[in-house]
Structure formats: structure tokens, C-alpha cells
Scaffold this motif. Structure first.
Motif, short mmCIF file in Angstrom:
data_model
loop_
_atom_site.label_atom_id
_atom_site.label_comp_id
_atom_site.label_asym_id
_atom_site.label_seq_id
_atom_site.Cartn_x
_atom_site.Cartn_y
_atom_site.Cartn_z
N ARG A 113 2.88 -1.59 -9.46
CA ARG A 113 1.88 -2.49 -10.02
C ARG A 113 1.35 -1.96 -11.34
N SER A 114 0.40 -2.69 -11.92
CA SER A 114 -0.21 -2.26 -13.17
C SER A 114 -1.00 -0.98 -12.94
N ALA A 115 -1.37 -0.31 -14.03
CA ALA A 115 -2.14 0.93 -13.93
C ALA A 115 -3.44 0.70 -13.18
N LEU A 116 -4.12 -0.43 -13.44
CA LEU A 116 -5.38 -0.73 -12.76
C LEU A 116 -5.14 -0.97 -11.27
N SER A 117 -4.09 -1.73 -10.93
CA SER A 117 -3.79 -2.00 -9.53
C SER A 117 -3.44 -0.72 -8.78
N ARG A 118 -2.69 0.17 -9.45
CA ARG A 118 -2.34 1.44 -8.81
C ARG A 118 -3.58 2.27 -8.55
N ALA A 119 -4.52 2.25 -9.50
CA ALA A 119 -5.77 2.99 -9.31
C ALA A 119 -6.58 2.42 -8.17
N LEU A 120 -6.65 1.09 -8.07
CA LEU A 120 -7.39 0.45 -6.97
C LEU A 120 -6.74 0.74 -5.63
N PHE A 121 -5.40 0.78 -5.63
CA PHE A 121 -4.70 1.11 -4.39
C PHE A 121 -5.04 2.51 -3.92
N ARG A 122 -5.05 3.48 -4.84
CA ARG A 122 -5.38 4.85 -4.46
C ARG A 122 -6.82 4.95 -3.95
N MET A 123 -7.73 4.18 -4.55
CA MET A 123 -9.11 4.16 -4.08
C MET A 123 -9.19 3.60 -2.66
N ALA A 124 -8.41 2.54 -2.41
CA ALA A 124 -8.43 1.92 -1.09
C ALA A 124 -7.89 2.85 -0.02
N CYS A 125 -6.96 3.74 -0.41
CA CYS A 125 -6.42 4.70 0.56
C CYS A 125 -7.49 5.70 0.99
N HIS A 126 -8.41 6.03 0.08
CA HIS A 126 -9.46 7.00 0.39
C HIS A 126 -10.69 6.33 0.98
N TRP A 127 -10.95 5.09 0.56
CA TRP A 127 -12.12 4.36 1.07
C TRP A 127 -11.67 2.98 1.53
N PRO A 128 -11.07 2.92 2.73
CA PRO A 128 -10.51 1.65 3.22
C PRO A 128 -11.58 0.58 3.36
N PHE A 129 -11.17 -0.65 3.10
CA PHE A 129 -12.07 -1.78 3.28
C PHE A 129 -11.26 -2.94 3.83
N LYS A 130 -11.95 -3.91 4.36
CA LYS A 130 -11.28 -5.08 4.95
C LYS A 130 -11.12 -6.15 3.89
N TRP A 131 -9.87 -6.58 3.70
CA TRP A 131 -9.60 -7.63 2.72
C TRP A 131 -10.24 -8.94 3.18
N PRO A 132 -10.80 -9.73 2.24
CA PRO A 132 -11.36 -11.03 2.60
C PRO A 132 -10.28 -11.93 3.20
N ALA A 133 -10.68 -12.77 4.14
CA ALA A 133 -9.74 -13.69 4.77
C ALA A 133 -9.09 -14.58 3.72
N GLY A 134 -7.77 -14.71 3.81
CA GLY A 134 -7.05 -15.56 2.87
C GLY A 134 -6.60 -14.87 1.61
N SER A 135 -6.98 -13.60 1.40
CA SER A 135 -6.60 -12.91 0.17
C SER A 135 -5.15 -12.44 0.22
N HIS A 136 -4.57 -12.37 1.43
CA HIS A 136 -3.17 -12.01 1.59
C HIS A 136 -2.55 -12.94 2.63
N PRO A 137 -1.27 -13.24 2.51
CA PRO A 137 -0.62 -14.03 3.56
C PRO A 137 -0.56 -13.22 4.84
N GLU A 138 -0.79 -13.88 5.96
CA GLU A 138 -0.70 -13.20 7.25
C GLU A 138 0.75 -13.22 7.73
N PRO A 139 1.23 -12.15 8.38
CA PRO A 139 0.49 -10.90 8.62
C PRO A 139 0.54 -10.01 7.39
N TYR A 140 -0.54 -9.27 7.15
CA TYR A 140 -0.59 -8.31 6.05
C TYR A 140 -0.67 -6.91 6.64
N PHE A 141 0.30 -6.06 6.32
CA PHE A 141 0.38 -4.73 6.90
C PHE A 141 -0.04 -3.69 5.86
N ARG A 142 -1.11 -2.97 6.14
CA ARG A 142 -1.49 -1.84 5.29
C ARG A 142 -0.60 -0.64 5.56
#
Length: 283
Positions: free
Chosen positions: A121-150
Motif C-alpha cells: 500500500r501507500s506509505a501512509l497506509s503502511r504506517a497506519l497498518f503498523r499502528m493497527a498492529c500495535h493498537w488494534p481497533f475494531k473496523w466500522p461495520a461496512g468498511s470491509h467486505p465480510e468476511p474480513y480476516f485480520r
């Protein structure tokens, strides 16, 4: 005799993340034995070595890395372009194919697509992904097609294909397979064969959870690898990696073929690496 090794990573791989890979621990052992091991990021800089290991942590390896590896006298995994699960699965279930047993729904991509999100992904997306790995959060409903596997821990098990939404069978990002567990003494089992060339070590992990991983494992022991799995590493062109499989009704069933296996940090895992690393001397 091999005296120098070049490990080829994707250009966006971060050096501080390398201890999360088994290859980092094997390289440490090889260096202690006097071998020269160099880590390369991308294909712009060529450093000579007796042997190269292609360690691009993506399900589909970009062609430029395959071609770059050909510059070395010997390249391990230099022929492996694509490890999508549908290419190795013998237990795929299709809509209305007559199978009525339990199924598991998993990602088509290696490790639930985490490496792709990390590297492509883009540099910003890669940075957000690394942040999510350290501080997991729940994606808003509908933001990803189901099923979405982390991660593979999110894979879903159904008692029957009839309980799986029909449109999931036609998706190219997920896979519906027969769920064929190995059970011993009421515990789910997973066998992992870690190999380098013709040498390796196989472990058996047990769990109360049907999806066996590091966090759910309650017992681990070293066992003999099934000879058919050993043959399969060669048939699929793998020279380094880890194959996860089960023995179901007496037959080995390959679940996952990984060319960039991850690492644990406990003492028993480091002992596994010590045996695994010996494979470099048998090439």
C-alpha cells in the motif's frame, strides 16, 4: 562449500521487523558459524554471494525479484512465484458440489493478507497498518467486505457449506475448504515441517481450539515428518519454508505452504531454529 548468503527482502520490509521472521534467527546462527549473511532490500543493489534466498513476504512475488535472484549461482525459492492457497488445496469446496461436511473459510493470501497490507500500500497506509498492529481497533461495520480476516485466527468454521453465504464461494480473495482436523486425546493438532533443502524439523502442536496457532497451543513436541510432506516440498519447488499439515484418517493433508515463515521467541523455538539452520550445510 557455501561461505556467503544473500537474503532478498521486499524493498518496503522494515529492518526492525526482521526478528519476526525465522530467517533472522537462522542468519544469526550462520554468522556465529562463520558464514557471511547479507540482507538486501529491493533489487537495486547487487551484492555477490554463493547463495541467495528469496524472502519476499508476499503471496505473489513480483517478477523483478525472481529475475534478480537469477544473478546468483544458487537461489533458494527462486522458482516460487505464487503461493495462493487455491493452488495447493486439494480440499476446496464449491457451491452445490455435493459435499455436506464441515468447512473452514480462510483467506486466499498468505497469513490473511497481512504481508500485502504491510508492503504494497501507500506509505501512509503502511504506517497506519503498523499502528493497527500495535493498537488494534475494531473496523466500522461496512468498511470491509465480510468476511474480513485480520489474521488466520479470524478464519471461520461452519458445520455445513449450506451455512456459508452463497456469494462467498465465488470470491477470489477467500477460500472455502473442507475442515479436516487431526484430533488426539480431544485436542486439535497441527504439524509444522520447517525445512531448508532436504533437512528440517517437524513439530506437533496441540490446542483446545480448532484453529491451532502460537496463542492457542498448550503442548508442542518434535515428531517425524510424514514422508509424503517431504516429497511435496520438492514437488512444489520449495527449498526453504514451513509446511503446515494434519494427518486426517491416516492421510497427510497440506493446509499451508509458507516461504517466509514467522518466528516465535521462546527457548524451545530457538532450539528448533538450531536444527533447522543445519540445512545450509547439506545443500
Amino acid at each position: 562449500m557455501i561461505k556467503s548468503i544473500a537474503v532478498i527482502f521486499h524493498e518496503h520490509e522494515r529492518k526492525r521487523n526482521l526478528p519476526d521472521f525465522a530467517i533472522w534467527h537462522l542468519a544469526r546462527i550462520w554468522r556465529e558459524q562463520g558464514l557471511e549473511v547479507r540482507f538486501l532490500f529491493g533489487t537495486k543493489k547487487y551484492l555477490p554471494a554463493d547463495l541467495a534466498i528469496v524472502h519476499v513476504d508476499l503471496t505473489v512475488v513480483p517478477q523483478e525479484y525472481i529475475e534478480f535472484a537469477r544473478r546468483y549461482p544458487v537461489s533458494l525459492n527462486g522458482r516460487i512465484k505464487d503461493i495462493r492457497k487455491s493452488l495447493i488445496s486439494k480440499n476446496r469446496v464449491f457451491l452445490d458440489d455435493g459435499y455436506e461436511g464441515p468447512v473452514i473459510v480462510k483467506s486466499e493470501l498468505n497469513y490473511a493478507g497481512q504481508p500485502k497490507r504491510k508492503l504494497l500500500r501507500s506509505a501512509l497506509s503502511r504506517a497506519l497498518f503498523r499502528m493497527a498492529c500495535h493498537w488494534p481497533f475494531k473496523w466500522p461495520a461496512g468498511s470491509h467486505p465480510e468476511p474480513y480476516f485480520r489474521s488466520p485466527a479470524d478464519y471461520l468454521i461452519f458445520r455445513s457449506p449450506s451455512l456459508v453465504p452463497a456469494d462467498w464461494f465465488g470470491r477470489d480473495d477467500i477460500l472455502v475448504e473442507k475442515f479436516v482436523p487431526e484430533i488426539q486425546d480431544g485436542l486439535y493438532c497441527l504439524r509444522s515441517f520447517s525445512f531448508l533443502g532436504n533437512h528440517g524439523i517437524c513439530t506437533l502442536r496441540k490446542s483446545r481450539h480448532p484453529i491451532v496457532n502460537l496463542s492457542t497451543t498448550i503442548h508442542r513436541e518434535v515428531v517425524d515428518v510424514h514422508p509424503e510432506i517431504m516429497k511435496l516440498t520438492q514437488a512444489l519447488g520449495f527449498e526453504y519454508g514451513k509446511f503446515d499439515y494434519v494427518i486426517h484418517d491416516g492421510v497427510p493433508v497440506l493446509l499451508d505452504a509458507n516461504k517466509t515463515p514467522g518466528a516465535a521467541r521462546d527457548a524451545s523455538y530457538l532450539a528448533i531454529c538450531a536444527e533447522w539452520a543445519k540445512g545450509i550445510h547439506y545443500l
